[in-house]
Motif scaffolding. Structure first.
Motif, PDB file in Angstrom:
ATOM      1  N   UNK A  15       0.862  -1.396   0.064  1.00  0.00           N
ATOM      2  CA  UNK A  15      -0.138   0.097  -0.025  1.00  0.00           C
ATOM      3  C   UNK A  15       0.654   1.291  -0.189  1.00  0.00           C
ATOM      4  N   UNK A  16       2.275   1.154   0.269  1.00  0.00           N
ATOM      5  CA  UNK A  16       2.852   2.592   0.463  1.00  0.00           C
ATOM      6  C   UNK A  16       3.906   2.353  -0.688  1.00  0.00           C
ATOM      7  N   UNK A  17       3.728   1.737  -1.662  1.00  0.00           N
ATOM      8  CA  UNK A  17       4.661   1.805  -2.895  1.00  0.00           C
ATOM      9  C   UNK A  17       4.377   3.041  -3.596  1.00  0.00           C
ATOM     10  N   UNK A  18       3.310   3.661  -3.733  1.00  0.00           N
ATOM     11  CA  UNK A  18       3.502   5.113  -4.255  1.00  0.00           C
ATOM     12  C   UNK A  18       2.836   6.047  -3.334  1.00  0.00           C
ATOM     13  N   UNK A  19       3.534   6.499  -2.368  1.00  0.00           N
ATOM     14  CA  UNK A  19       3.006   7.622  -1.315  1.00  0.00           C
ATOM     15  C   UNK A  19       2.952   8.804  -2.053  1.00  0.00           C
ATOM     16  N   UNK A  20       1.966   9.650  -1.715  1.00  0.00           N
ATOM     17  CA  UNK A  20       1.689  10.975  -2.300  1.00  0.00           C
ATOM     18  C   UNK A  20       0.972  11.094  -3.641  1.00  0.00           C
ATOM     19  N   UNK A  21       0.979  12.216  -3.888  1.00  0.00           N
ATOM     20  CA  UNK A  21       0.328  12.587  -5.326  1.00  0.00           C
ATOM     21  C   UNK A  21       1.321  12.148  -6.423  1.00  0.00           C
ATOM     22  N   UNK A  22       0.759  11.134  -7.121  1.00  0.00           N
ATOM     23  CA  UNK A  22       1.601  10.582  -8.418  1.00  0.00           C
ATOM     24  C   UNK A  22       1.694  11.724  -9.511  1.00  0.00           C
ATOM     25  N   UNK A  23       0.711  12.309  -9.794  1.00  0.00           N
ATOM     26  CA  UNK A  23       0.462  13.461 -10.931  1.00  0.00           C
ATOM     27  C   UNK A  23       1.526  14.353 -10.374  1.00  0.00           C
ATOM     28  N   UNK A  24       1.375  14.887  -9.404  1.00  0.00           N
ATOM     29  CA  UNK A  24       2.367  15.948  -8.978  1.00  0.00           C
ATOM     30  C   UNK A  24       3.756  15.584  -9.009  1.00  0.00           C
ATOM     31  N   UNK A  25       4.020  14.628  -8.667  1.00  0.00           N
ATOM     32  CA  UNK A  25       5.502  14.045  -8.509  1.00  0.00           C
ATOM     33  C   UNK A  25       6.072  13.720 -10.063  1.00  0.00           C
ATOM     34  N   UNK A  26       5.219  13.421 -10.786  1.00  0.00           N
ATOM     35  CA  UNK A  26       5.398  13.180 -12.166  1.00  0.00           C
ATOM     36  C   UNK A  26       5.787  14.726 -12.894  1.00  0.00           C
ATOM     37  N   UNK A  28       6.901  17.441 -11.273  1.00  0.00           N
ATOM     38  CA  UNK A  28       8.119  17.647 -10.671  1.00  0.00           C
ATOM     39  C   UNK A  28       9.151  16.969 -11.309  1.00  0.00           C
ATOM     40  N   UNK A  29       9.155  15.659 -11.542  1.00  0.00           N
ATOM     41  CA  UNK A  29      10.447  14.913 -12.112  1.00  0.00           C
ATOM     42  C   UNK A  29      10.496  15.814 -13.513  1.00  0.00           C
ATOM     43  N   UNK A  30       9.586  16.030 -14.429  1.00  0.00           N
ATOM     44  CA  UNK A  30       9.769  16.663 -15.563  1.00  0.00           C
ATOM     45  C   UNK A  30      10.437  18.016 -15.489  1.00  0.00           C
ATOM     46  N   UNK A  31       9.952  18.671 -14.633  1.00  0.00           N
ATOM     47  CA  UNK A  31      10.627  19.935 -14.450  1.00  0.00           C
ATOM     48  C   UNK A  31      12.242  19.803 -14.086  1.00  0.00           C
ATOM     49  N   UNK A  32      12.435  19.012 -12.972  1.00  0.00           N
ATOM     50  CA  UNK A  32      13.664  19.032 -12.432  1.00  0.00           C
ATOM     51  C   UNK A  32      14.619  18.441 -13.771  1.00  0.00           C
ATOM     52  N   UNK A  33      14.403  17.765 -14.315  1.00  0.00           N
ATOM     53  CA  UNK A  33      15.063  17.043 -15.514  1.00  0.00           C
ATOM     54  C   UNK A  33      14.935  17.716 -16.741  1.00  0.00           C
ATOM     55  N   UNK A  34      14.180  18.505 -16.675  1.00  0.00           N
ATOM     56  CA  UNK A  34      13.723  19.205 -18.445  1.00  0.00           C
ATOM     57  C   UNK A  34      13.395  18.228 -19.297  1.00  0.00           C
TER      58      UNK A  34
END
Length: 169
Positions: A15-26, A28-34
């Motif tokens: 149940x803790x495999x994907x903590x938090x908001x997956x779309x927000x994390x996605x 953020x990763x796009x932004x961080x890594x351009x």
């Protein structure tokens, strides 16, 4: 590269495999890594992606979590999405506490999937992969694999190995 990530983000035993908001994390990763990776929170079969539009489809430690019906629909979708000559790159976890190493058939994470069955059901050709290390092929020997565990990287949280292969359309 034009990259699309297709993942329903099912917990698959944890149940803790994907903590938090997956779309927000996605995002953020796009932004961080351009990057500009597209996210589709669904299954490959239900993704609505264009047929014969992809050079490569990756499935990373997913198939072992799927039901027989989901496995077939995923393989059918992958074949449909690939351009002629395209590759399906697979990693599939091999659980050391399940059959063929023990009598237990399943755990909370899934089952050991016959890679010979995956190749046959995919309608694709095995291009890369050592059939002596791919469960389900006649050349696979569970006792030999167990006797050689020190030469493999075994999962720390879960006693698993990773089978890898490339299938070609």
């Amino acid at each position: 590269a034009d990259v699309t990530n297709v993942d329903p983000f099912e917990p698959y035993g944890s149940e803790d495999l994907y903590p938090g908001d997956v779309e927000s994390l996605h995002r953020q990763l796009n932004e961080w890594f351009h990057l500009n990776v597209t996210l589709k929170r669904t299954t490959l079969a239900e993704s609505g992606l264009e047929a014969a539009a992809f050079d490569i489809v990756y499935s990373i430690s997913t198939l072992e979590h799927l039901s027989a019906e989901q496995l077939q629909s995923t393989l059918t979708a992958a074949r449909k999405l690939l351009k002629p000559g395209g590759a399906l790159v697979l990693t599939v976890d091999l659980f050391l506490e399940l059959h063929p190493f023990t009598k237990q058939e399943a755990n909370r994470w899934g089952v050991n999937v016959s890679m010979a069955d995956v190749v046959a059901r995919s309608g694709l050709t095995l291009e890369q992969g050592d059939v002596s290390e791919l469960y389900g092929f006649a050349e696979f020997d569970a006792q030999r694999v167990q006797s050689q565990l020190p030469r493999y990287l075994v999962g720390a949280r879960q006693p698993t190995l990773v089978q890898a292969c490339v299938l070609r359309k």
